[in-house]
Design a protein around this motif. Structure first.
Motif, mmCIF file in Angstrom:
data_model
loop_
_atom_site.group_PDB
_atom_site.id
_atom_site.type_symbol
_atom_site.label_atom_id
_atom_site.label_comp_id
_atom_site.label_asym_id
_atom_site.label_seq_id
_atom_site.Cartn_x
_atom_site.Cartn_y
_atom_site.Cartn_z
ATOM 1 N N ILE A 194 0.803 -1.170 -0.033
ATOM 2 C CA ILE A 194 -0.030 0.095 0.057
ATOM 3 C C ILE A 194 0.824 1.303 0.025
ATOM 4 O O ILE A 194 0.631 2.140 -0.699
ATOM 5 C CB ILE A 194 -0.903 0.085 1.243
ATOM 6 C CG1 ILE A 194 -1.899 -1.073 0.973
ATOM 7 C CG2 ILE A 194 -1.425 1.311 1.151
ATOM 8 C CD1 ILE A 194 -2.944 -1.327 2.228
ATOM 9 N N LEU A 195 1.950 1.153 0.722
ATOM 10 C CA LEU A 195 2.702 2.343 0.845
ATOM 11 C C LEU A 195 3.436 2.615 -0.462
ATOM 12 O O LEU A 195 3.575 4.015 -0.876
ATOM 13 C CB LEU A 195 3.777 2.120 2.140
ATOM 14 C CG LEU A 195 3.379 2.249 3.408
ATOM 15 C CD1 LEU A 195 4.449 1.818 4.309
ATOM 16 C CD2 LEU A 195 2.799 3.371 3.771
ATOM 17 N N GLU A 196 3.849 1.552 -1.119
ATOM 18 C CA GLU A 196 4.518 1.607 -2.372
ATOM 19 C C GLU A 196 3.596 2.228 -3.308
ATOM 20 O O GLU A 196 4.152 3.122 -4.480
ATOM 21 C CB GLU A 196 5.191 0.495 -2.937
ATOM 22 C CG GLU A 196 6.371 0.089 -1.878
ATOM 23 C CD GLU A 196 7.343 -1.344 -2.480
ATOM 24 O OE1 GLU A 196 6.307 -2.255 -2.649
ATOM 25 O OE2 GLU A 196 8.571 -1.064 -2.564
ATOM 26 N N ALA A 197 2.126 1.741 -3.491
ATOM 27 C CA ALA A 197 1.188 1.996 -4.335
ATOM 28 C C ALA A 197 0.873 3.656 -4.321
ATOM 29 O O ALA A 197 0.448 4.336 -5.200
ATOM 30 C CB ALA A 197 0.191 1.012 -4.266
ATOM 31 N N GLY A 213 0.202 7.063 11.621
ATOM 32 C CA GLY A 213 0.655 8.153 10.927
ATOM 33 C C GLY A 213 1.094 8.416 9.568
ATOM 34 O O GLY A 213 2.040 9.506 9.214
ATOM 35 N N LEU A 214 0.936 7.204 8.999
ATOM 36 C CA LEU A 214 1.749 7.048 7.702
ATOM 37 C C LEU A 214 0.724 7.392 6.560
ATOM 38 O O LEU A 214 1.267 7.706 5.415
ATOM 39 C CB LEU A 214 2.084 5.888 7.545
ATOM 40 C CG LEU A 214 3.283 5.229 8.271
ATOM 41 C CD1 LEU A 214 3.719 3.595 8.531
ATOM 42 C CD2 LEU A 214 4.403 6.145 8.454
ATOM 43 N N ILE A 215 -0.451 7.498 6.961
ATOM 44 C CA ILE A 215 -1.663 7.637 5.914
ATOM 45 C C ILE A 215 -2.702 8.613 6.414
ATOM 46 O O ILE A 215 -2.998 8.505 7.725
ATOM 47 C CB ILE A 215 -2.303 6.198 5.273
ATOM 48 C CG1 ILE A 215 -1.387 5.656 4.425
ATOM 49 C CG2 ILE A 215 -3.561 6.747 4.742
ATOM 50 C CD1 ILE A 215 -2.270 4.217 3.932
ATOM 51 N N GLU A 216 -3.007 9.454 5.749
ATOM 52 C CA GLU A 216 -4.208 10.385 6.021
ATOM 53 C C GLU A 216 -5.169 10.278 4.955
ATOM 54 O O GLU A 216 -5.013 9.976 3.690
ATOM 55 C CB GLU A 216 -3.590 11.853 6.263
ATOM 56 C CG GLU A 216 -3.070 12.377 4.696
ATOM 57 C CD GLU A 216 -2.522 14.011 4.756
ATOM 58 O OE1 GLU A 216 -2.358 14.242 5.967
ATOM 59 O OE2 GLU A 216 -2.079 14.394 3.713
ATOM 60 N N ARG A 268 -4.121 9.291 1.299
ATOM 61 C CA ARG A 268 -2.732 9.817 0.963
ATOM 62 C C ARG A 268 -1.631 9.611 1.981
ATOM 63 O O ARG A 268 -2.117 9.464 2.813
ATOM 64 C CB ARG A 268 -2.696 11.292 0.681
ATOM 65 C CG ARG A 268 -3.909 11.724 -0.257
ATOM 66 C CD ARG A 268 -4.013 13.552 -0.400
ATOM 67 N NE ARG A 268 -4.981 13.792 -1.122
ATOM 68 C CZ ARG A 268 -6.308 14.051 -0.912
ATOM 69 N NH1 ARG A 268 -6.590 13.733 0.307
ATOM 70 N NH2 ARG A 268 -7.110 14.622 -1.840
ATOM 71 N N LEU A 269 -0.240 9.473 1.561
ATOM 72 C CA LEU A 269 0.696 9.281 2.415
ATOM 73 C C LEU A 269 0.734 10.802 2.951
ATOM 74 O O LEU A 269 1.064 11.666 2.508
ATOM 75 C CB LEU A 269 2.008 8.816 1.563
ATOM 76 C CG LEU A 269 2.039 7.439 1.032
ATOM 77 C CD1 LEU A 269 3.189 7.278 0.387
ATOM 78 C CD2 LEU A 269 1.506 6.695 2.093
ATOM 79 N N THR A 270 1.527 10.588 4.268
ATOM 80 C CA THR A 270 1.686 11.707 4.782
ATOM 81 C C THR A 270 3.249 11.976 4.770
ATOM 82 O O THR A 270 3.823 11.095 4.039
ATOM 83 C CB THR A 270 1.539 11.325 6.417
ATOM 84 O OG1 THR A 270 2.511 10.527 7.116
ATOM 85 C CG2 THR A 270 0.095 11.205 6.978
ATOM 86 N N ARG A 271 3.813 13.075 5.283
ATOM 87 C CA ARG A 271 5.216 13.193 5.063
ATOM 88 C C ARG A 271 6.005 12.019 5.531
ATOM 89 O O ARG A 271 6.840 11.552 4.835
ATOM 90 C CB ARG A 271 5.635 14.378 5.771
ATOM 91 C CG ARG A 271 7.199 14.853 5.529
ATOM 92 C CD ARG A 271 7.661 16.109 6.058
ATOM 93 N NE ARG A 271 6.888 17.079 5.683
ATOM 94 C CZ ARG A 271 7.332 18.004 4.456
ATOM 95 N NH1 ARG A 271 8.334 17.486 3.819
ATOM 96 N NH2 ARG A 271 6.447 18.837 3.999
ATOM 97 N N SER A 272 5.776 11.504 6.703
ATOM 98 C CA SER A 272 6.145 10.279 7.248
ATOM 99 C C SER A 272 6.181 9.044 6.216
ATOM 100 O O SER A 272 7.016 8.384 6.240
ATOM 101 C CB SER A 272 5.722 9.987 8.619
ATOM 102 O OG SER A 272 6.145 11.127 9.750
ATOM 103 N N GLY A 273 4.872 9.004 5.942
ATOM 104 C CA GLY A 273 4.595 8.000 5.050
ATOM 105 C C GLY A 273 5.569 8.047 3.577
ATOM 106 O O GLY A 273 6.047 6.928 3.357
ATOM 107 N N ARG A 312 0.145 11.313 -5.276
ATOM 108 C CA ARG A 312 0.141 12.104 -4.106
ATOM 109 C C ARG A 312 -1.544 12.805 -4.236
ATOM 110 O O ARG A 312 -1.757 13.326 -3.241
ATOM 111 C CB ARG A 312 1.051 13.314 -4.426
ATOM 112 C CG ARG A 312 2.518 12.764 -4.126
ATOM 113 C CD ARG A 312 3.616 13.846 -4.379
ATOM 114 N NE ARG A 312 4.875 13.218 -4.458
ATOM 115 C CZ ARG A 312 5.625 13.310 -3.268
ATOM 116 N NH1 ARG A 312 5.137 13.832 -2.003
ATOM 117 N NH2 ARG A 312 6.764 13.001 -2.909
ATOM 118 N N ALA A 313 -2.317 12.653 -5.076
ATOM 119 C CA ALA A 313 -3.540 13.285 -5.030
ATOM 120 C C ALA A 313 -4.236 12.351 -4.439
ATOM 121 O O ALA A 313 -5.526 12.777 -4.105
ATOM 122 C CB ALA A 313 -3.903 13.465 -6.756
ATOM 123 N N GLY A 314 -4.035 11.119 -4.222
ATOM 124 C CA GLY A 314 -4.603 10.139 -3.094
ATOM 125 C C GLY A 314 -5.801 9.128 -4.123
ATOM 126 O O GLY A 314 -5.902 9.392 -5.212
#
Length: 219
Positions: free
Chosen positions: A50-53, A88-91, A105-110, A58-60
């Motif tokens: 999921i993180l890689e996808a 805190g990796l996805i918002e 979407r990924l957060t900055r940490s994500g 960035r638009a989600g």
């Protein structure tokens, strides 16, 4: 009674089987490298995928897209997303095309973690870059055609490839080193410069995409 011995090459699997076997083994090594890193981060394989996808989207995207893209159930995808959100990796936000829908979407940490996951298989990037340029070009073109074959049989998830984009003009410049054309930036394209995941991708009609794949493979 004498036993007839089979010569080593007589039971060699078909070339198509060996190609698939080679790809499968490479995929296994890449996945192992990513998962070893992910384990230290407390992530499971689906969460890694999921993180890689989401890294280049960035638009989600919606939950249904993630489930379809990864080939998992909506429930499985939802569980992983809930966990990643808690970390805190996805918002969650509003979809740009439908304000009533939720976009993930990924957060900055994500984003940072997704980049580190990608770096965990840098050994493969180095191995590929060590190949002669002509070998890289031939390998990329062959894999591109194989992806096209799989997409036409509905066995490959939708990707944001140049070939399936409405801005792509196949063989616009025949007999040239840059035979194709991107109408979005108005520039000729060589096969080696084609993208498999372009953020500017705008899906072409199915019939057009299929014809593009066929022309790319010379059918």
């Amino acid at each position: 009674m004498k036993t007839k011995h089979t010569l080593p090459w007589e039971d060699t699997p078909a070339k198509s089987e060996r190609i698939v076997s080679a790809i499968t083994r490479i995929a296994s090594v890449l996945r192992s490298g990513a998962w070893q890193f992910a384990t230290t981060e407390g992530l499971n394989p689906t969460q890694v995928d999921i993180l890689e996808a989401l890294r280049s989207r960035r638009a989600g995207v919606r939950l249904s897209w993630i489930a379809q893209h990864l080939g998992v159930t909506a429930a499985s995808a939802s569980d992983s997303i809930t966990s990643l959100t808690a970390k805190g990796l996805i918002e969650k936000g509003r979809d740009s095309e439908d304000g009533r829908a939720v976009a993930l979407r990924l957060t900055r940490s994500g984003q940072d973690l997704a980049a580190r996951i990608s770096n965990s298989v840098s050994f493969a990037h180095e191995a590929a870059s060590d190949l002669p340029q002509s070998t890289q070009d031939a390998l990329f073109e062959s894999l591109l055609v194989l992806i096209g074959k799989l997409q036409q049989s509905d066995r490959f998830p939708e990707i944001r490839a140049c070939v399936t984009c409405k801005h792509f003009a196949v063989n616009r410049h025949p007999d040239s080193e840059t035979p194709h054309h991107c109408m979005l930036v108005d520039a000729p394209l060589s096969v080696s410069s084609l993208r498999l995941d372009c953020p500017e991708h705008d899906q072409a009609q199915t019939t057009v995409a299929v014809q593009n794949w066929r022309e790319l493979e010379g059918v």
